[in-house]
Design an enzyme around this catalytic site. Structure first.
Site, PDB file in Angstrom:
ATOM      1  N   ARG A  39       0.816  -1.217   0.000  1.00  0.00           N
ATOM      2  CA  ARG A  39       0.000   0.000   0.000  1.00  0.00           C
ATOM      3  C   ARG A  39       0.848   1.265   0.000  1.00  0.00           C
ATOM      4  O   ARG A  39       0.463   2.267  -0.600  1.00  0.00           O
ATOM      5  CB  ARG A  39      -0.960  -0.048   1.197  1.00  0.00           C
ATOM      6  CG  ARG A  39      -2.190  -0.891   0.868  1.00  0.00           C
ATOM      7  CD  ARG A  39      -2.767  -1.612   2.058  1.00  0.00           C
ATOM      8  NE  ARG A  39      -3.884  -2.443   1.611  1.00  0.00           N
ATOM      9  CZ  ARG A  39      -3.732  -3.619   1.005  1.00  0.00           C
ATOM     10  NH1 ARG A  39      -2.519  -4.107   0.761  1.00  0.00           N
ATOM     11  NH2 ARG A  39      -4.788  -4.319   0.619  1.00  0.00           N
ATOM     12  N   ASP A 148     -16.083   6.256  12.203  1.00  0.00           N
ATOM     13  CA  ASP A 148     -14.964   5.456  11.723  1.00  0.00           C
ATOM     14  C   ASP A 148     -13.808   6.399  11.392  1.00  0.00           C
ATOM     15  O   ASP A 148     -14.030   7.605  11.181  1.00  0.00           O
ATOM     16  CB  ASP A 148     -15.363   4.645  10.489  1.00  0.00           C
ATOM     17  CG  ASP A 148     -14.482   3.418  10.295  1.00  0.00           C
ATOM     18  OD1 ASP A 148     -14.933   2.300  10.625  1.00  0.00           O
ATOM     19  OD2 ASP A 148     -13.342   3.569   9.815  1.00  0.00           O
TER      20      ASP A 148
END
Length: 289
Positions: A39, A148
């Protein structure tokens, strides 16, 4: 620039791991090295960074924090589905809410918090359970907040469109009642999308957590497993502060607050074990660390 030669050295991984941990409380051990490297290289290519040093400098000092948020979105896992660990939802409507309302001396709204909300399956499941299985709902105002750290997941939650796999545990009659079929997907109804408030927050950030207070019930399931011991203690304190006196905390089946913090009382119900913020010691413990 030959992006195919981009790589993350051992010292680069350690620097990034420490930085990401300070920002999020999430700790990547060596077992996650491949996941992290992929990533990081993906974002280095996307931003045109010729090497890790250039990219890491941008990550640390970019004023907007946009790249850090993009990377957080990539690094967090959002594996969930409707009615996950349903026994806790049954405990909510059969025991927790009846207890809360019996001892409530005023008509303050009952605040319920889902963190991490991921793509919305959990808070929408709570909303459906309240509508279907809590007969006293008509007598109480309920505020349902879902939060979140991943802004991309939150946007998907607000859209409320789900795969067949996500809704596979929803009974057919409830699927017909609250969802519309759109191709191979299921779109949750507008009414449910309107009753859930979605917000972005970092549970380990004290400043971001200050506005989150007076919740009667908090669902924080399968998040603490991604933290190390220090981050778990920080998160436990913030969750304690976010609860009203006598409020309840629901964790995932593999998590135990008893091994993290002594602030909570363990409550055992037929359906689930939950953790309660004591009413009688609130004044002495509200400022505990």
């Amino acid at each position: 620039m030959q992006t195919s030669k981009l790589h993350i050295r051992d010292e680069d991984f350690l620097r990034f791991r420490d930085f990401f941990y300070r920002k999020t409380g999430i700790y990547f051990d060596e077992g996650k090295r491949y996941f992290v490297d992929r990533r990081l290289i993906e974002r280095m290519k996307a931003t045109g960074a010729p090497d890790f040093r250039t990219y890491f400098t941008r990550l640390r000092f970019e004023a907007s924090g946009e790249e850090l948020q993009t990377l957080i979105n990539l690094m967090t896992v959002n594996e969930t589905y409707f009615f996950r660990e349903e026994h806790q939802l049954r405990c909510l409507v059969q025991h927790l809410l009846p207890e809360l309302t019996r001892r409530r001396t005023d008509r303050r709204p009952i605040r319920i918090w889902s963190i991490p909300a991921s793509t919305g399956e959990e808070p929408y499941s709570i909303a459906i359970y309240l509508l279907e299985y809590w007969p006293d709902l008509e007598h109480w105002d309920v505020e349902l907040v879902a939060s979140d750290i991943d802004t991309r997941a939150l946007e998907r939650a607000r859209q409320g469109r789900y795969s067949a796999r996500s809704v596979q545990h929803v009974p057919h009659h409830l699927r017909r009642k609250y969802f519309t079929r759109v191709g191979n997907d299921y779109q949750i109804c507008e009414m449910l999308r309107e009753v859930v408030t979605f917000t972005r927050v970092n549970l380990c950030d004290a400043q971001e957590m200050r506005p989150y207070r007076d919740f009667a019930v908090i669902f924080c399931r399968n998040l603490l497993i991604y933290f190390d011991e220090a981050s778990r203690k920080t998160a436990a304190h913030h969750l304690y502060e976010a609860l009203e006196p006598g409020g309840y905390l629901c964790l995932g089946h593999s998590e135990s607050m008893s091994r993290i913090s002594s602030l909570f009382q363990v409550r055992r119900f037929p359906e689930a074990i939950v953790y309660q913020k004591p009413e009688e010691i609130y004044e002495t413990c509200a400022g505990c660390g």
